[in-house]
Design an enzyme around this catalytic site. Structure first.
Site, PDB file in Angstrom:
ATOM      1  N   GLU A 190      30.058  -6.475  73.877  1.00  0.00           N
ATOM      2  CA  GLU A 190      30.314  -6.299  74.809  1.00  0.00           C
ATOM      3  C   GLU A 190      30.442  -7.983  75.996  1.00  0.00           C
ATOM      4  O   GLU A 190      30.184  -8.557  74.925  1.00  0.00           O
ATOM      5  CB  GLU A 190      30.750  -5.539  75.874  1.00  0.00           C
ATOM      6  N   HIS A 234      33.558  -4.440  88.362  1.00  0.00           N
ATOM      7  CA  HIS A 234      34.314  -3.917  86.920  1.00  0.00           C
ATOM      8  C   HIS A 234      35.368  -4.393  87.075  1.00  0.00           C
ATOM      9  O   HIS A 234      36.406  -3.967  87.367  1.00  0.00           O
ATOM     10  CB  HIS A 234      34.494  -2.474  86.648  1.00  0.00           C
ATOM     11  N   ARG A 289      31.441 -10.432  84.226  1.00  0.00           N
ATOM     12  CA  ARG A 289      31.956  -9.156  84.118  1.00  0.00           C
ATOM     13  C   ARG A 289      32.277 -10.194  85.724  1.00  0.00           C
ATOM     14  O   ARG A 289      33.756 -10.266  85.815  1.00  0.00           O
ATOM     15  CB  ARG A 289      31.409  -7.904  84.668  1.00  0.00           C
ATOM     16  N   HIS A 325      31.346  -1.529  91.341  1.00  0.00           N
ATOM     17  CA  HIS A 325      30.732  -0.858  89.571  1.00  0.00           C
ATOM     18  C   HIS A 325      29.912  -0.834  90.042  1.00  0.00           C
ATOM     19  O   HIS A 325      28.748   0.383  89.899  1.00  0.00           O
ATOM     20  CB  HIS A 325      31.365  -1.607  88.782  1.00  0.00           C
ATOM     21  N   ARG A 380      24.182  -8.655  86.753  1.00  0.00           N
ATOM     22  CA  ARG A 380      24.199  -7.546  85.300  1.00  0.00           C
ATOM     23  C   ARG A 380      25.495  -7.948  84.164  1.00  0.00           C
ATOM     24  O   ARG A 380      26.027  -7.340  84.256  1.00  0.00           O
ATOM     25  CB  ARG A 380      24.362  -5.664  85.982  1.00  0.00           C
TER      26      ARG A 380
END
Length: 519
Positions: free
Chosen positions: A121, A231, A279, A338, A373
């Protein structure tokens, strides 16, 4: 403070507030050590953010990976605000925590070689994300932990952490029996995030910042609250509000690409990792492209992924429900709230500054996430720190815990629709000082005096609205003080990072109950 009549009582060695991965892991660990544990859950057994987690669990792979590599990826994503020692501590605990979950019955996807399958990811340098049910990892984690069969009081909301000079005494809660007290020397806040501050979120309806407010009211501090991760790819439908299905980053990990309404790449030239950049980078790129084109979404092109429906059954179902087929259609996406990267300040065993008060999971700020994060580090943190809290709570056994007098504060609140509109307008992916100040002023002007509710849903809604209001004020204050852009906090009026602000901003409540910078 208002005195109140108590209609029920209970006793425990540890009260867990919240029924997601962190709370249930702590409850199980404490129970195995002989502690009497009671979990309070506002909703049902699956009304948690854990349930909706798609991507997986980031855990060091046995080959071609290392603790050092995972730490470096995490620290890089955290944009200078990670606590490196905390990152290392939690990453090192990952494999044992996953093994414990597997022993409990959790089943992870296997590759053709019979080994656990791993994907990659955004922000990760290698394929280390383990997953279950394709894109239903959180649901499998929730199922395995729920199967442990520990005592849970559903439909019960915590109103206040009760303390004296020695720390935690218990919890004031409300249920269908009325107001009650659970006498306990230890309380774990595992309440999840604050997604309901915003009109669009991937979080469940119960993500109303309860733990942030409970901790502040109890005298603990919060930190890094301005870092809300949006997100980048949440399924967009015209007029859709509330909890929206996210399109996992793992879809881009398998080869999907982000394009705008003209068919051009959204992230080309912005970051070396392109669509798999962290992100915050991808969310900013999408927000900038939407502004430039005057659109309210972009697209994810996943048509080249073979076997999409088998690899991502949950996402496929969400798309089909919206009239889309990912094998032939572009998927409309936009950023949505998110994950809160900051929270209640704790050590890596969940301890706060208030003796007997612990926090774990999304509500906590351990230092793992910093300003942003890294993908799939959330379930990792919940498992590792949750287990440590369950063990640490034993240190409070024998502490005097009988509550002799109960009073609660009169908490003001702002109408939720008004609050969500203000936060969505002024504190989303891109902010500026004028907008943050405007939101604070308008929140103050919109405050409604507390009312006495007679039904349980109204009482719980009142607790949630008070928590959201306090969290909004605290977040806006922190975001206003951070006059720079760092991680997932972007200020259009301060577009660069300021080395002088490479530190966390901590806040507590003053004697009037208003958030202020911690001394």
């Amino acid at each position: 403070m208002t005195h109140m009549s108590i209609e029920w009582e209970a006793d425990a060695d540890l009260v867990v507030i919240g029924g997601g991965v962190a709370g249930l892991t702590a409850a199980r660990t404490a129970s195995l050590r002989g502690l009497r544990v009671l979990t309070l859950s506002k909703g049902g057994a699956t009304d948690t953010s854990t349930q909706y987690a798609q991507g997986g669990i980031a855990v060091v792979a046995p080959h071609g990976d290392s603790v050092e590599s995972h730490v470096q990826d995490t620290v890089a994503a955290g944009a200078g605000l990670c606590d490196a020692a905390a990152v290392r501590s939690i990453v090192e605990g990952g494999q044992a925590a996953v093994a414990a979950l597997t022993d409990l019955g959790a089943v992870f996807d296997l590759g053709r070689d019979g080994q656990i399958s791993r994907t990659r990811e955004g922000g990760h340098s290698t394929r280390r994300i383990i997953h279950a049910g394709g894109d239903a990892t959180g649901a499998e984690v929730q199922r395995a932990l729920n199967a442990a069969g520990l005592p849970v009081l559903f439909g019960a909301a915590a109103c206040e952490i009760l303390t004296d000079g020695n720390g935690v005494q218990g919890v004031l809660a409300v249920s269908d029996k009325g107001f009650g007290v659970v006498h306990a020397p230890a309380v774990l806040l595992a309440t999840g995030g604050l997604g309901q501050l915003y009109a669009l979120s991937t979080n469940p309806p119960g993500a109303t910042a309860d733990g942030i407010a409970l901790a502040l009211w109890a005298g603990a501090s919060v930190s890094d609250l301005e870092f809300v991760q949006f997100h980048p790819t949440v399924l967009y439908t015209p007029g859709g509000v509330g909890r929206r299905p996210l399109i996992s980053e793992a879809v881009r990990g398998e080869g999907a690409i982000l394009v705008d309404s003209e068919g051009d790449s959204v992230t080309a030239g912005i970051h070396p990792r392109g669509d798999l950049a962290p992100r915050d980078v991808v969310s900013r790129a999408i927000a900038a492209r939407m502004r430039a084109l005057g659109t309210d979404h972009v697209y994810l092109d996943a048509r080249a992924i073979d076997g999409f429906a088998q690899r991502f059954p949950t996402i496929t179902a969400s798309c089909l429900a919206a009239g889309l087929d990912p094998s032939t259609d572009l998927i409309p996406v936009a950023p949505a709230a998110h994950y809160q990267c900051g929270g209640v300040v704790t050590d890596t065993s969940g301890r706060t500054a208030v003796p007997g008060l612990y926090a774990a999971g999304e509500v906590a700020r351990t230092g793992l996430h910093g300003a942003n994060r890294l993908a799939s580090n959330s379930l990792l943190e919940g498992l590792v720190v949750g287990e440590r809290v369950g063990a640490a709570a034993a240190e409070r056994l024998g502490a005097h815990t009988r509550v002799t007098e109960v009073s609660t504060r009169a908490t003001e609140y702002v109408d939720r629709d008004v609050l969500q509109e203000l936060m969505t307008t002024h504190a989303s992916v891109v902010r500026d000082g004028a907008g943050l100040a405007e939101a604070l002023k308008r929140l103050a002007d919109a405050v409604t005096p507390p009312t006495t509710a007679s039904t349980l849903p109204a009482r719980i809604a009142g607790i949630e609205d008070a928590a959201l209001t306090l969290a909004a004020r605290t977040l806006l204050l922190a975001a206003g003080a951070r006059t720079e852009s760092r991680g997932c906090h972007t200020r259009s009026d301060h577009p660069d990072a300021d080395p002088r602000l490479r530190h966390s901003i901590s806040l507590t409540l003053d004697e009037r109950g208003h958030p202020q910078a911690a001394s």
